[in-house]
Design a protein around this motif. Structure first.
Motif, PDB file in Angstrom:
ATOM      1  N   ALA A  82     -17.500 -18.091  17.756  1.00  0.00           N
ATOM      2  CA  ALA A  82     -17.516 -19.693  17.725  1.00  0.00           C
ATOM      3  C   ALA A  82     -18.552 -20.191  16.864  1.00  0.00           C
ATOM      4  O   ALA A  82     -18.807 -20.928  15.905  1.00  0.00           O
ATOM      5  CB  ALA A  82     -17.373 -20.553  18.970  1.00  0.00           C
ATOM      6  N   GLY A  83     -19.650 -19.667  17.161  1.00  0.00           N
ATOM      7  CA  GLY A  83     -21.055 -19.898  16.491  1.00  0.00           C
ATOM      8  C   GLY A  83     -20.873 -19.658  15.151  1.00  0.00           C
ATOM      9  O   GLY A  83     -21.263 -20.468  14.152  1.00  0.00           O
ATOM     10  N   LYS A  84     -20.425 -18.337  14.933  1.00  0.00           N
ATOM     11  CA  LYS A  84     -20.211 -18.192  13.238  1.00  0.00           C
ATOM     12  C   LYS A  84     -19.340 -18.861  12.711  1.00  0.00           C
ATOM     13  O   LYS A  84     -19.363 -19.283  11.318  1.00  0.00           O
ATOM     14  CB  LYS A  84     -19.653 -16.742  13.364  1.00  0.00           C
ATOM     15  N   ARG A  85     -18.187 -19.236  13.372  1.00  0.00           N
ATOM     16  CA  ARG A  85     -17.028 -20.164  12.717  1.00  0.00           C
ATOM     17  C   ARG A  85     -17.618 -21.493  12.041  1.00  0.00           C
ATOM     18  O   ARG A  85     -17.260 -21.908  11.023  1.00  0.00           O
ATOM     19  CB  ARG A  85     -16.059 -20.429  13.741  1.00  0.00           C
ATOM     20  N   PHE A  86     -18.650 -21.966  12.807  1.00  0.00           N
ATOM     21  CA  PHE A  86     -19.225 -23.354  12.561  1.00  0.00           C
ATOM     22  C   PHE A  86     -20.270 -23.404  11.616  1.00  0.00           C
ATOM     23  O   PHE A  86     -21.208 -24.476  11.383  1.00  0.00           O
ATOM     24  CB  PHE A  86     -19.247 -24.354  13.615  1.00  0.00           C
ATOM     25  N   LYS A  87     -20.921 -22.199  11.245  1.00  0.00           N
ATOM     26  CA  LYS A  87     -22.099 -21.938  10.480  1.00  0.00           C
ATOM     27  C   LYS A  87     -21.950 -22.871   9.099  1.00  0.00           C
ATOM     28  O   LYS A  87     -21.075 -22.724   8.284  1.00  0.00           O
ATOM     29  CB  LYS A  87     -22.287 -20.494  10.089  1.00  0.00           C
ATOM     30  N   GLY A  88     -22.986 -23.588   8.886  1.00  0.00           N
ATOM     31  CA  GLY A  88     -22.724 -24.398   7.574  1.00  0.00           C
ATOM     32  C   GLY A  88     -22.381 -25.832   7.412  1.00  0.00           C
ATOM     33  O   GLY A  88     -22.051 -26.480   6.840  1.00  0.00           O
ATOM     34  N   GLY A  89     -22.188 -26.173   9.073  1.00  0.00           N
ATOM     35  CA  GLY A  89     -21.823 -27.606   9.406  1.00  0.00           C
ATOM     36  C   GLY A  89     -20.373 -27.991   9.169  1.00  0.00           C
ATOM     37  O   GLY A  89     -19.541 -26.887   8.688  1.00  0.00           O
ATOM     38  N   ILE A  90     -19.838 -29.104   9.687  1.00  0.00           N
ATOM     39  CA  ILE A  90     -18.376 -29.337   9.687  1.00  0.00           C
ATOM     40  C   ILE A  90     -18.270 -30.787   9.116  1.00  0.00           C
ATOM     41  O   ILE A  90     -19.010 -31.603   9.397  1.00  0.00           O
ATOM     42  CB  ILE A  90     -17.989 -29.427  11.343  1.00  0.00           C
ATOM     43  N   THR A  91     -17.184 -30.798   8.409  1.00  0.00           N
ATOM     44  CA  THR A  91     -16.839 -32.234   7.618  1.00  0.00           C
ATOM     45  C   THR A  91     -15.624 -32.942   8.442  1.00  0.00           C
ATOM     46  O   THR A  91     -15.073 -32.050   9.452  1.00  0.00           O
ATOM     47  CB  THR A  91     -16.522 -32.190   6.349  1.00  0.00           C
ATOM     48  N   ALA A  92     -15.475 -34.054   8.232  1.00  0.00           N
ATOM     49  CA  ALA A  92     -14.122 -34.700   9.198  1.00  0.00           C
ATOM     50  C   ALA A  92     -12.985 -34.084   8.868  1.00  0.00           C
ATOM     51  O   ALA A  92     -12.149 -33.653   9.808  1.00  0.00           O
ATOM     52  CB  ALA A  92     -14.024 -35.958   8.569  1.00  0.00           C
ATOM     53  N   LYS A  93     -12.767 -33.558   7.364  1.00  0.00           N
ATOM     54  CA  LYS A  93     -11.536 -32.601   7.202  1.00  0.00           C
ATOM     55  C   LYS A  93     -11.587 -31.248   8.165  1.00  0.00           C
ATOM     56  O   LYS A  93     -10.558 -30.664   8.444  1.00  0.00           O
ATOM     57  CB  LYS A  93     -11.620 -32.335   5.808  1.00  0.00           C
TER      58      LYS A  93
END
Ligand SMILES: [Zn+2]
Length: 343
Positions: A82-93
């Motif tokens: 899960a930590g890797k999946r969200f690397k680089g931030g997350i946008t509304a999309k």
């Protein structure tokens, strides 16, 4: 007032003041309950420092049962993934893309508005209506926009800046139970958490760390990803305010009239089929179905072309929306009709 009539009671009630006190009370209660909780699985324990006499439970594998040492390895792997999946931030999309279908469906069906009520610095507080089975009337979604500071300093036109702030990476929080027990841990390890941190692994509710956002957050993200006019204007006001007041100490707040107007517009927008909370793939599929269905109506212009009907029928079959048998029957009917019209 004619405009007041069109807002249903469930939405009208959430436009009354008191939201921020309600939010503070809920946050205080949440923190007190969390501090008193005795069955939290802490990061050190997930890493291997677990005393089996604690007899904590998990639903890993489907059944509620005592946690084993093997489970800890699985939980640690899930957390790393899960930590890797969200690397680089997350946008509304991204939030919509990574959400569970059941949460998107609930958001589409039940949550009609996500109204910006207050902005302080980079953080906007939204209020949404609660679902029909809820024991409260509204929920509060907090969104912090990573691009806000850069927008304050940028010489570009403020309308353009607001749009890019809304399209950029963000952090969020919701005061509902779904966020608290299923998703806050994921938000914490993914570093897109705008509320209190949650280091305790959701070993019972969400051991595989599926999904990312509740229906309140999803409706808010749907509005943000579409750069909802009222929200964009609110961001513009917040940017202007931050340029005036460098301490970020003063808040921008919505008047009751602002809220009514925003509610009215959003109810209109979210009731249309374009207001459904859908991933890009779901949108593409719906568009293909719409196009194919329209083209296959007998009176449709495109239906005059046998080739077009055949192509659309194959699209529907490709999407699994009609069976191979139905496709064959459809193609037969089309060529029969073509022969009839030629003779
Ligand atoms: Zn929520």
């Amino acid at each position: 007032m004619a405009t007041a009539k069109r807002i249903p009671d469930t939405i009208s009630r959430i436009l009354t003041p008191g939201g921020q006190k309600e939010l503070r009370d809920r946050q205080a209660r949440d923190l007190a309950e969390r501090q008193a909780a005795s069955t939290i699985l802490n990061p050190g324990e997930v890493a291997g420092d677990y005393d089996a006499r604690r007899m904590l439970m998990t639903t890993l594998g489907g059944q509620l049962r005592p946690l084993t040492v093997d489970d800890l390895r699985q939980l640690a792997a899930n957390a790393r993934r899960a930590g890797k999946r969200f690397k680089g931030g997350i946008t509304a999309k991204d939030v919509i893309e990574l959400s569970l279908r059941e949460d998107r469906e609930r958001a589409s069906r039940e949550i009609k508005v996500a109204l910006p009520v207050r902005a302080k610095g980079d953080t906007i507080l939204f209020v949404t209506n609660a679902g029909p089975d809820s024991d409260v009337q509204r929920h509060h979604v907090t969104v912090a926009f990573d691009g806000f500071g850069a927008a304050v300093a940028s010489p570009s036109p403020v309308a353009k800046l607001a749009r890019s702030v809304l399209a950029g990476p963000l952090k969020f929080d919701c005061d509902c139970g779904r966020h608290r027990y299923w998703f806050r841990y994921i938000a914490t390890i993914g570093r897109f958490n705008a509320g209190r941190d949650e280091p305790g692994f959701p070993k019972i509710r969400n051991p595989n760390l599926r999904g990312v956002a509740c229906k309140h957050v999803l409706r808010t993200m749907e509005r943000i990803s579409k750069a909802d006019a009222g929200i964009a204007l609110f961001v513009q006001r917040a940017i202007a305010q931050a340029r005036e007041d460098l301490s970020r100490g003063r808040a921008v707040t919505a008047s009751k009239a602002d809220l009514r107007e925003a509610a009215q517009r959003q109810i209109g927008a979210t009731q249309r089929s374009t207001g459904r909370v859908l991933t890009a793939a779901e949108k593409a599929k719906r568009a293909a179905v719409r196009k194919a269905t329209a083209a296959m109506k007998p009176d449709a212009k495109a239906a005059r072309s046998v080739a077009a009907v055949e192509r659309h029928a194959r699209t529907l079959a490709g999407l699994g929306l009609i069976t191979q048998g139905q496709l064959t029957a459809m193609l037969k009917a089309v060529s029969k009709a073509a022969r009839a019209s030629n003779s």
